[in-house]
Design a protein around this motif. Structure first.
Motif, PDB file in Angstrom:
ATOM      1  N   UNK A 190      -9.715   0.446  -3.726  1.00  0.00           N
ATOM      2  CA  UNK A 190      -8.476   0.602  -4.483  1.00  0.00           C
ATOM      3  C   UNK A 190      -7.718   1.832  -4.016  1.00  0.00           C
ATOM      4  N   UNK A 191      -6.590   2.110  -4.672  1.00  0.00           N
ATOM      5  CA  UNK A 191      -5.753   3.250  -4.299  1.00  0.00           C
ATOM      6  C   UNK A 191      -5.544   4.133  -5.515  1.00  0.00           C
ATOM      7  N   UNK A 221      -9.603   0.063  12.768  1.00  0.00           N
ATOM      8  CA  UNK A 221      -8.289  -0.344  13.270  1.00  0.00           C
ATOM      9  C   UNK A 221      -7.380  -0.749  12.121  1.00  0.00           C
ATOM     10  N   UNK A 222      -6.109  -0.825  12.433  1.00  0.00           N
ATOM     11  CA  UNK A 222      -5.109  -1.168  11.420  1.00  0.00           C
ATOM     12  C   UNK A 222      -5.448  -2.459  10.690  1.00  0.00           C
ATOM     13  N   UNK A 236       0.829  -1.206   0.000  1.00  0.00           N
ATOM     14  CA  UNK A 236       0.000   0.000   0.000  1.00  0.00           C
ATOM     15  C   UNK A 236       0.864   1.258   0.000  1.00  0.00           C
ATOM     16  N   UNK A 237       1.932   1.208  -0.757  1.00  0.00           N
ATOM     17  CA  UNK A 237       2.906   2.297  -0.728  1.00  0.00           C
ATOM     18  C   UNK A 237       2.442   3.604  -1.332  1.00  0.00           C
ATOM     19  N   UNK A 238       1.258   3.642  -1.915  1.00  0.00           N
ATOM     20  CA  UNK A 238       0.739   4.897  -2.468  1.00  0.00           C
ATOM     21  C   UNK A 238      -0.138   5.658  -1.471  1.00  0.00           C
ATOM     22  N   UNK A 239      -0.428   5.035  -0.351  1.00  0.00           N
ATOM     23  CA  UNK A 239      -1.300   5.683   0.631  1.00  0.00           C
ATOM     24  C   UNK A 239      -0.521   6.657   1.500  1.00  0.00           C
ATOM     25  N   UNK A 259      -9.183  -4.324   3.991  1.00  0.00           N
ATOM     26  CA  UNK A 259     -10.553  -4.444   3.502  1.00  0.00           C
ATOM     27  C   UNK A 259     -10.967  -3.190   2.733  1.00  0.00           C
ATOM     28  N   UNK A 260     -10.578  -2.023   3.237  1.00  0.00           N
ATOM     29  CA  UNK A 260     -10.933  -0.781   2.558  1.00  0.00           C
ATOM     30  C   UNK A 260     -10.168  -0.631   1.247  1.00  0.00           C
TER      31      UNK A 260
END
Length: 267
Positions: free
Chosen positions: A264-265, A252-253, A96-99, A258-259
């Protein structure tokens, strides 16, 4: 874990908060921000909670007044930013490096000497790009000397760290202060969304603030999206991010994945 309880500011003390910090009773939940043009996640806001042993899970309204302008302020800042760096590193490892991740800090702490260097070193130690970290200033707090704050914001930006004004439009900061600070993002106070369905003038105000922010080159985030009608309206506005319970409550983390799977990102 106990359910989130109503604020109980008179029941908590600074010694209690210090003990809770030492015993790792404070934790974070994360509320997503959705980039409307793409319908994808742009990042999350990190929200502090206190799992108090006798009062249950408390929101910041119950304890933040104890921390601000107290000897604990620096310790909480260190805790918040260290956890943010760990979270971003974990997201990178999970793909998830784009978040991005936003954290809330008081103006006094943003002006702390050497903060930008500390944050850069912290991100570097976790192999996290500084551009993924955002610091949010709350507009309802006293900004202190504007020249000092503006210099601190500029130092953060030079380090690649994004800076936002939270709850914009709810406090007493003037447009002149906005111009001098040079922040990257404006987060409109959630109260505007409550009012637009009751007052047509409120919608005009929101549209004007969005246009102002965008003409100044700021990313605009609208908070408080809680109904289908509100969501449908903000979908008609270009180049904004949105946040609110209609999109998702803070999670929570363990539920971040799930989100991401659901929305998507951003690319």
């Amino acid at each position: 874990m106990k359910l989130l309880t109503p604020p109980a500011p008179t029941l908590c003390t600074i010694d209690d908060a210090q003990r809770g910090l030492a015993k790792s009773e404070f934790f974070f939940v994360y509320q997503p921000k959705l980039r409307m043009a793409e319908g994808r996640l742009s990042g999350f806001e990190s929200l502090l909670r206190w799992n108090h042993p006798s009062l249950g899970v408390l929101s910041p309204a119950s304890f933040i007044h104890l921390v601000e302008d107290s000897p604990l302020t620096g310790s909480f800042t260190d805790f918040v930013v260290a956890q943010a760096a760990r979270t971003l590193a974990d997201w990178t490892a999970r793909g998830y490096g784009r978040l991005s991740l936003a954290v809330n800090l008081p103006a006094a702490e943003i002006g702390r000497p050497g903060l930008a260097s500390e944050l850069s070193a912290l991100c570097c130690s976790r192999s996290v790009e500084t551009s993924r970290l955002q610091i949010e200033l709350t507009e309802t707090t006293d900004p202190g000397p504007i020249d000092k704050l503006a210099s601190a914001v500029e130092s953060l930006k030079e380090s690649g760290i994004s800076v936002a004004i939270d709850d914009f439009g709810a406090g007493c900061w003037s447009l002149a202060i906005l111009h001098r600070l040079g922040v990257d993002t404006l987060k409109l106070d959630r109260g505007f969304m409550y009012r637009i369905q009751e007052n047509a003038n409120s919608k005009v105000v929101v549209e004007s603030l969005i246009e102002l922010g965008q003409r100044l080159g700021k990313r605009v985030v609208i908070e408080g999206i809680e109904t289908a009608e509100q969501f449908a309206w903000v979908r008609t506005i270009e180049q904004i991010d949105c946040q609110g319970y209609y999109i998702s409550a803070p999670v929570p983390q363990e539920q971040i994945g799930e989100l991401v799977a659901m929305h998507g990102m951003i690319h």
